[in-house]
Design an enzyme around this catalytic site. Structure first.
Site, PDB file in Angstrom:
ATOM      1  N   THR A  29      10.798  -1.244   7.500  1.00  0.00           N
ATOM      2  CA  THR A  29       9.733  -0.796   6.601  1.00  0.00           C
ATOM      3  C   THR A  29      10.031  -1.387   5.235  1.00  0.00           C
ATOM      4  O   THR A  29      11.042  -1.028   4.622  1.00  0.00           O
ATOM      5  CB  THR A  29       9.723   0.748   6.488  1.00  0.00           C
TER       6      THR A  29
ATOM      7  N   LYS B  15      11.355   6.878   0.197  1.00  0.00           N
ATOM      8  CA  LYS B  15      11.264   5.405   0.222  1.00  0.00           C
ATOM      9  C   LYS B  15       9.835   4.968   0.554  1.00  0.00           C
ATOM     10  O   LYS B  15       9.261   4.121  -0.112  1.00  0.00           O
ATOM     11  CB  LYS B  15      12.238   4.846   1.269  1.00  0.00           C
TER      12      LYS B  15
ATOM     13  N   LYS C 231       1.590   1.175   7.853  1.00  0.00           N
ATOM     14  CA  LYS C 231       2.752   2.083   7.862  1.00  0.00           C
ATOM     15  C   LYS C 231       2.787   2.952   6.596  1.00  0.00           C
ATOM     16  O   LYS C 231       2.945   4.177   6.668  1.00  0.00           O
ATOM     17  CB  LYS C 231       4.029   1.236   7.971  1.00  0.00           C
TER      18      LYS C 231
END
Ligand code: NAD
Length: 295
Positions: free
Chosen positions: A93, A243, A168
């Site tokens: 990611t 994050k 995502k």
């Protein structure tokens, strides 16, 4: 037999690479950390002594690394070593900007590339039930799909280069916000004398229904498998949620999108993390909301 190099054998990459070995691919793995290398070797992965050895003769390279800079460092190192037409898949990611740069690096060397971040966590990685959200040209995606299928249950082509990372962070922004919404409702319900089960029974069959409530309920009881029943052990750590929210807000600023709730969710998880709870499951944010409540 397709020769695959797998770079980054951590909590996610290790079990993902092991599933490729089980599926019959010839996999050579590499990681900088001794602990990751040891666990990978124990899981039956052939661990190379250097990144060069790992990618020697590889038709496909998969990277599963912490952040954008790690991915760019590794791709800069491996791109000149690969034969034209080889495929690189990044499952980490990372920020949308770095994903774009990685695709460009590959394209200028005549390589095919796909960004394919995952959801499903370490259990999904172990059980090969991850969801992959992929970005890249359709031919590169078609080449990646049979490999991704050995590590996941659902493989979605979201669009051109970078679209997987975009999907995502949008999904995880929904998740971060919705978990706070559900936690606020339980916090208010507690103050109003409502039992957890009563609120769950109503909201889970009414318009408040969402995954954060029905699959990952932040209070113990109604959903026995949720981390709330296990002292908020992750699961999905607050640090990882933070994050992803940070990435969503960087992307929102760069693209000029208004995401005020995403920004506020980031601030709340940041405060929870700063209070020493970064390794607590993100549904533990309910404790932070209770702490902010009066009386
Ligand atoms: P991790 O820290 O367990 O593993 C990362 C591995 O990369 C480490 O073993 C590290 O030594 C290795 N590494 C770093 N730089 C390297 C380099 N230059 N060369 C070789 N190896 C290098 O992290 P993780 O939990 O496996 O997560 C990997 C990625 O997946 C992250 O981008 C994370 O955001 C994403 N992700 C994690 C989860 C989760 O639940 N853990 C869920 C979805 C997505």
């Amino acid at each position: 037999m397709t020769q695959i190099a797998f770079i980054g054998l951590g909590n996610m990459g290790g079990p993902m690479a092991a599933n490729l070995v089980k599926a019959g691919f010839a996999v050579r793995g590499f990681d900088l950390a001794e602990s990751s290398k040891k666990a990978a070797a124990e899981a039956g992965i052939a661990v190379a002594s250097s990144i060069n050895d790992a990618v020697q003769g590889a038709e496909t390279v998969i990277t599963m690394l912490p952040a954008g800079q790690h991915v760019l460092d590794v791709w800069n190192e491996i791109v000149p070593l690969l034969d034209k037409g080889a495929l690189i898949i990044d499952c980490s990611t990372i920020d949308v900007g770095s994903a774009g740069q990685a695709h460009e690096l590959a394209a200028t060397a005549g390589l095919r590339s796909v960004d394919a971040p995952v959801s499903g966590g370490t259990n999904g990685a172990k059980n090969a039930t991850l969801t992959f959200m992929a970005g890249g040209d359709p031919k590169a995606f078609a080449a990646a799909k049979p490999i991704l299928e050995k590590m996941g249950g659902k493989i979605i082509h979201c669009g051109e280069a970078g679209a997987g990372q975009a999907a995502k962070i949008c999904n995880n922004m929904i998740l971060g916000i919705s978990m706070i919404g559900v936690s606020e409702a339980f916090t208010l319900g507690e103050k109003l004398g409502l039992s957890h089960q009563a609120l769950f029974d109503v909201a889970s069959t009414s318009s408040g229904q969402c995954w954060s409530l029905t699959s990952y309920c932040p209070v113990p009881g109604p959903v026995p498998a949720s981390p709330a029943n296990n002292d908020y052990k992750p699961g999905f750590a607050t640090a990882l949620m933070l994050k992803d929210l940070r990435l969503s807000q960087e992307a929102a600023r760069a693209a000029g999108a208004s995401t005020p709730l995403g920004a506020h969710a980031q601030a709340l998880y940041q405060a929870f993390s700063d209070a020493g709870h970064g390794m607590v499951d993100f549904s533990g944010i309910i404790a932070h909301l209770r702490d902010q409540s009066k009386g």
